[in-house]
Design an enzyme around this catalytic site. Structure first.
Site, PDB file in Angstrom:
ATOM      1  CB  CYS A 147      -0.989  -0.032   1.162  1.00 51.76           C
ATOM      2  SG  CYS A 147      -2.332   1.151   1.007  1.00 51.76           S
ATOM      3  CG  HIS A 195      -3.015  -3.248   3.861  1.00 48.75           C
ATOM      4  ND1 HIS A 195      -1.890  -2.552   4.210  1.00 48.75           N
ATOM      5  CD2 HIS A 195      -3.870  -2.333   3.353  1.00 48.75           C
ATOM      6  CE1 HIS A 195      -2.041  -1.267   3.946  1.00 48.75           C
ATOM      7  NE2 HIS A 195      -3.239  -1.105   3.416  1.00 48.75           N
ATOM      8  CD  GLU A 231       0.145  -5.223   5.784  1.00 42.79           C
ATOM      9  OE1 GLU A 231       0.276  -5.947   4.772  1.00 42.79           O
ATOM     10  OE2 GLU A 231      -0.114  -4.007   5.722  1.00 42.79           O
TER      11      GLU A 231
END
Lengths: 299, 194
Positions: free
Chosen positions: B79, B174, B176
């Site tokens: 991002c 994302h 994560e």
């Protein structure tokens, strides 16, 4: 492998996720597009658009409401970082309007005059995420139950006195630690005492943290104040009157941004604390009679 | 064991550290040139790209980071991290700088405001198994891809959301945040350890 693409807009994960991206950052109150630009140039991760900063709301009195849509539009066009705006506690129509204006986050805020002294907004009904204030863990969990995707410890807005911010983040963190130390059979009564749903209480007890990001607000006026909140466990800070009511807003804004990143490095903190001019004058919280304390709004 | 540094000026550093640990490497935070010199791979997290690049300038880390990335240290950006790795950006603020390295043009906030943020599933070249769970949060899109960069992921609309150019990997979403550690494993296994 087939690509089955079903886009799910405004899920809990993307609502809470935006707050995750703001971690380690400073969100600054701004009342004009020019101030918003200054905040963005100083390194703010987001701005909070409002009509008057809390210090002025406190000084001028009267009913404080959602900002003028023209002002919010002006701020949204002025910057590329996320724009937040405040709605009154319980005022779900102000929230509907802010969502229609495409703000990125709504703050259901005790800084404005409450519109409902019983109910907060049912935040699950919105695509836009909400941040809500809390002074203790039970209050934070009740707001999360209503759909808040981010928590802001309240402090006492518009004072420049950090003592209430300290009290609220210490209270919330301390209550989380106490919860994590309890045995499973003690969590039922813990939920009763916190006045929060049992499932959420169990989740916090197991993970040792809130399920959403928590920033600190209310009285942060110096780089040292901001770094202290970070050392006490905040994920980031809101600075309201502290920047644009100070002698040199540009320098102070940059210094607070640096202090939040290097909150654990006293040498950096010493260096960024130099030459900032006058801090906001401030009011001692103890000099404010109880009925005029904003943190007591919300429950 | 390889050591992966997560640039820790601002953003979702904690999620990346956890994803790295879950993917079989050692994770450390990076804020200084000394910390940068000790790592085998670098992650630029999600966050505010304007804030991260300003902090890099303020703390004299902009040029060291740019030089490390250019010299070929394996680097992965998500991002805001993708924006910071792009040679060219659209809808940035005046004078917004990037470290560069990816021969791509990236548009910031390409899907609009936060209410347009979404989750979806997508295929990723080089990662087998079911489609990835991908969260797009005020996400950028890769609008133009230079000859050196390889497209790894697209949306059904055709929008490019993942690219690799030699030692540099960038994605719009994302992994994560969704515990989708296969992208971190791809980075560590095929770019850092290879």
């Amino acid at each position: 492998m087939s690509e089955s693409q079903n886009n799910n807009v405004a899920t809990t994960r993307v609502k809470r996720g935006l707050a995750e991206m703001l971690k380690g950052g400073v969100i600054m109150d701004v009342v004009t597009p020019e101030q918003a630009k200054i905040a963005e140039d100083a390194g703010a991760v987001a701005v909070m658009a409002l009509e008057r900063v809390p210090a002025d709301i406190r000084a001028q009195g009267g009913v404080a409401r959602m900002s003028d849509p023209d002002m919010i539009d002006g701020i949204i066009s002025a910057v590329s970082i996320p724009v937040m705006a405040k709605a009154r506690i319980g005022h779900f129509v102000e929230a509907q309007i802010l969502e229609a204006l495409n703000v990125d986050y709504i703050d259901e805020s005790e800084v404005l005059s409450p519109a409902d002294y019983v109910n907060h907004i049912d935040k699950w009904n919105f695509k836009v995420p909400f941040v809500c204030g809390a002074t203790n863990l039970g209050e934070a969990l009740r707001r999360i139950t209503e759909g808040a995707a981010m928590i802001r410890s309240k402090g006492e807005a518009g004072t420049g006195d950090v003592s209430e911010a300290t009290k609220h983040i210490r209270t919330i963190s301390g209550e989380i630690r106490a919860l994590a130390a309890k045995s499973n059979d003690e969590l039922y009564v813990a939920a009763k005492e916190l006045q929060a749903p049992y499932e959420l209480v169990v989740e916090v007890a197991r993970s040792g943290k809130l399920p959403v990001v928590m920033f600190t607000a209310g009285g942060v006026a110096t780089p040292a104040d901001a770094a202290m909140m970070m050392q006490l466990g905040a994920d980031g800070v809101f600075v309201g009157s502290g920047i644009f009511k100070s002698g040199d807003p540009v320098a102070r804004a940059k210094a607070i941004v640096k202090a939040v990143t290097f909150f654990n490095d006293p040498n950096v903190l010493a260096s960024v604390s130099r030459g900032l001019g006058e801090a906001m004058v401030g009011i001692n919280v103890n000099d404010i009679p109880a009925p005029h304390r904003l943190a007591d709004r919300g429950w | 064991m390889k050591t992966i540094g997560v640039l820790a000026f601002q953003g979702d550093v904690r999620e990346h550290l956890a994803a790295v640990e879950a993917s079989g490497a050692n994770a450390v935070e990076v804020r200084t040139a000394a910390e940068l010199a000790r790592i085998d791979g670098l992650i630029l997290p999600g966050g505010e790209s304007t804030t991260i690049s300003k902090l890099a300038r303020m703390f004299d880390m902009f040029d060291p980071l740019k030089a490390s990335i250019a010299s070929g240290i394996p680097t992965f950006g998500t991002c805001a991290g993708l924006i910071l790795l792009a040679d060219r950006i659209l809808d940035g603020i005046d004078g917004q700088e990037t470290f560069g390295g990816l021969d791509v043009t990236v548009r910031r906030n390409a899907f609009g405001h936060q209410t347009e943020s979404f989750e979806t599933r997508l295929a990723f070249k080089g990662i087998s198994g079911p489609d990835l769970v991908a969260a797009f949060i005020r996400a950028p899109i890769i609008e133009q891809v230079g000859p050196e960069a390889e497209v790894l992921a697209t949306l059904t609309s055709g929008a490019v959301v993942g690219v690799r150019q030699k030692s540099i990997l960038g994605v719009s979403f994302h992994p994560e945040v969704t515990d989708e550690f296969r992208v971190h494993r791809y980075f560590i296994d095929s770019m850092v350890s290879a």
